[in-house]
Scaffold this motif. Structure first.
Motif: not given
Length: 113
Positions: A82, A84-88, A90, A93, A95
């Protein structure tokens, strides 16, 4: 601006590697910078161009390869990147993800004479 101290450490490392290899000049410095490393790329470039003067890297070109955040889901095993900061995950979903790459800065290679 911690970019200055990181550049100083990088130049010191370049100097050591060059000495270990009997090089008199560094022509190219290639670094990998993770998007989550906390390093501002523009400031890093400015600091490198400023501090390389009168060093073995004075004529060196700085090549910066930006590493996306690479994650692995602990639930489904999905490995993904990714910007950007998206810690989940895809995919599912979850965490529960593990960071594999993108949080550090590395000196990848030097081109020397």
């Amino acid at each position: 601006m911690h970019e200055y101290s990181v550049v100083q450490a990088l130049l010191n490392q370049c100097e050591e590697v060059a000495q270990d290899n009997n090089a008199t000049k560094v022509k190219r410095v290639i670094c990998k910078i993770g998007v989550m490393s906390g390093i501002e790329v523009h400031l890093f470039q400015v600091a490198f161009d400023t501090f390389k003067e009168k060093t073995i890297c004075e004529e060196a070109e700085l090549v910066l390869n930006i590493q996306k955040l690479k994650l692995e889901c602990k639930e489904c095993g999905n490995v993904f990147e990714v910007d950007e900061v998206r810690y989940f995950c895809h995919k599912c979903e979850s965490l529960r993800v593990k960071v594999l790459d993108g949080e550090d800065m590395y000196l990848m290679s030097l081109e020397m004479e």
